[in-house]
Design an enzyme around this catalytic site. Structure first.
Site, PDB file in Angstrom:
ATOM      1  N   HIS A   5      -8.675   1.647  28.286  1.00  0.00           N
ATOM      2  CA  HIS A   5      -9.137   0.267  28.492  1.00  0.00           C
ATOM      3  C   HIS A   5      -8.609  -0.346  29.787  1.00  0.00           C
ATOM      4  O   HIS A   5      -9.135  -1.354  30.258  1.00  0.00           O
ATOM      5  CB  HIS A   5      -8.772  -0.616  27.289  1.00  0.00           C
ATOM      6  CG  HIS A   5      -7.321  -0.923  27.143  1.00  0.00           C
ATOM      7  ND1 HIS A   5      -6.490  -0.217  26.298  1.00  0.00           N
ATOM      8  CD2 HIS A   5      -6.545  -1.862  27.718  1.00  0.00           C
ATOM      9  CE1 HIS A   5      -5.272  -0.733  26.360  1.00  0.00           C
ATOM     10  NE2 HIS A   5      -5.280  -1.728  27.223  1.00  0.00           N
ATOM     11  N   ASP A  32      -7.535   6.350  23.236  1.00  0.00           N
ATOM     12  CA  ASP A  32      -7.305   5.371  24.301  1.00  0.00           C
ATOM     13  C   ASP A  32      -6.369   5.941  25.381  1.00  0.00           C
ATOM     14  O   ASP A  32      -5.544   5.224  25.946  1.00  0.00           O
ATOM     15  CB  ASP A  32      -6.732   4.071  23.747  1.00  0.00           C
ATOM     16  CG  ASP A  32      -6.998   2.879  24.676  1.00  0.00           C
ATOM     17  OD1 ASP A  32      -7.640   3.073  25.714  1.00  0.00           O
ATOM     18  OD2 ASP A  32      -6.538   1.763  24.357  1.00  0.00           O
ATOM     19  N   SER A  57      -0.005  -2.390  29.328  1.00  0.00           N
ATOM     20  CA  SER A  57      -0.834  -1.321  28.781  1.00  0.00           C
ATOM     21  C   SER A  57      -0.818  -0.098  29.683  1.00  0.00           C
ATOM     22  O   SER A  57      -1.010  -0.196  30.899  1.00  0.00           O
ATOM     23  CB  SER A  57      -2.274  -1.800  28.609  1.00  0.00           C
ATOM     24  OG  SER A  57      -2.366  -2.776  27.598  1.00  0.00           O
TER      25      SER A  57
END
Length: 413
Positions: A134, A164, A243
């Site tokens: 993402h 992910d 992230s």
């Protein structure tokens, strides 16, 4: 008796006054002289030579040297020393990732716009970086910034939406020695164990935060409605920009990839989640070798159950995965799983889909309930082609277990 005249008395009185005044003035001089001559307190000298040296200095310099106090040595606790050591060794292996995406201007012309940003870890000295999918989603250009401010354009080696995890590559100069972070063993983590996160929250590069492992094995649904199982929960601050960055143990091993937070406002609320290193290591290996992740699959055409399908087919359950068809000679067919026999059309006229009812319904894999597609794919996440799983099917209002040897995912039609 001797008699005194007035003249005698006058001179006697004057003499007494003068003597008294002189005595008072003399006493004051003696007191002031004693006060001025009293020495100040000073540290004892170690030798006569030191006394002579001090005596040769001006008075102001001597006084100043006597009043200086040495600063105490800086000391750190064992916990602080751990944090400092890990940061000093590995912060240079954490990169800042920024992207450009394609947008439209007022005249509906395509233009490049700033996209998202996040973190990543250098896992190979040749310039391979691990991050989250993402972080680079919809990117037309990817830029990787190192600790020294240098920036390089990166490219996607492979990405895996189910976990992910993405692997990027940039080309460093030949004379540049990159620092790297190694994978640790996430299987041996314990709740309460200290962890350290390094990332770029809100653009503040290489920020360190600490916390503990709050829980293990969490199944978490990501923004793509895919359930990632086995997630590490931590209270280490993970904010937007963290992230893709590393979650480290106290030895500096990467035991997780910081992926998401639980928050209603988008900022840290003390609950963060990381993909465990055991999953990341396997995904990275496949992406580097095959460009994709090789997962085991059941060779069948499947449909998500719903209340509408259950009512139409007069079934007693409305959750699970309906087996519409099985591949002849495939692993589901060999295991005795049956497809449907009655064709139906589902959906509106534009998006109508034809499938078959009357077949088995998958309600569990390896003892874990399967109610949705997310459950189904998450249970096969860590399975390889050739692995054997126990599939629980619902048939004629009863449950049965079947042993299925998984096939290559691309062969599951």
């Amino acid at each position: 008796m001797k008699l005194y005249t007035r003249r005698h008395l006058f001179f006697s009185t004057i003499t007494s006054v003068i003597i008294t005044a002189a005595a008072v003035l003399g006493a004051q001089k003696i007191f002031l002289s004693a006060s001025r001559s009293q020495p100040k307190e000073a540290a004892p000298q170690s030798s006569d030579s030191a006394s002579k040296n001090d005596a040769s200095l001006p008075a102001a310099t001597t006084l100043q040297s006597q009043t200086l106090v040495a600063a105490p040595a800086v000391t750190y606790t064992a916990d602080e020393q751990q944090n400092i050591s890990v940061y000093q060794q590995f912060n240079e292996a954490v990169v800042n990732i920024t992207t450009q995406v394609m947008g439209m201007n007022w005249f509906f012309e395509p233009i490049a716009e700033d996209g998202g940003s996040g973190s990543g870890s250098i896992i190979d000295s040749r310039g391979y970086v691990i991050t989250n999918v993402h972080v680079i989603e919809k990117a037309t250009k990817i830029y990787i910034s190192l600790y020294d401010g240098s920036q390089y354009e990166g490219r996607v080696v492979g990405s895996d939406v189910e976990s992910d995890i993405a692997v990027l590559k940039f080309d460093p100069p030949k004379d540049l020695v990159l620092k790297t972070i190694q994978f640790g063993d996430s299987e041996k983590l314990k709740v309460g164990q200290k962890v350290i996160a390094i990332g770029n929250p809100f653009g503040f590069e290489r920020t360190l935060t600490t916390g503990i492992v709050s829980a293990l094995g969490r199944p978490i649904k990501n923004s793509n409605n895919i359930i990632i199982r086995g997630m590490i929960q931590t209270d280490a601050s993970i904010n937007p920009g963290n992230s893709g960055g590393p979650l480290l143990d106290t030895a500096g091993n990467m035991i997780g990839i910081n992926t998401m937070i639980y928050s209603s406002s988008g900022s840290n609320a003390g609950i963060g989640f990381a993909v465990p290193a055991s999953t990341a290591r396997r995904v990275v290996s496949d992406l580097l070798q095959y460009g994709k992740v090789r997962r085991g699959a059941i060779q069948a055409s499947l449909v998500q159950m719903s209340r509408a399908i259950a009512d139409y087919a007069r079934l007693d359950i409305s959750q699970g995965i309906l087996v519409s068809e099985t591949t002849r000679g495939g692993n589901a067919d060999k295991a005795g799983i049956k497809g449907g026999t009655q064709a139906v059309r589902y959906g509106n006229s534009r998006n109508a889909r034809t499938f078959y009812i009357g077949g088995d319904i998958i309600v569990g894999i390896d003892g874990v309930q399967v109610a949705t597609y997310s459950d189904y794919y998450s249970m096969l996440e860590n399975k390889r082609p050739g692995d054997t799983v126990t599939v629980t099917i619902h048939r004629n209002k009863k449950n049965y277990d079947c042993k299925v040897v998984l096939a290559e995912e691309s062969a599951a039609e």
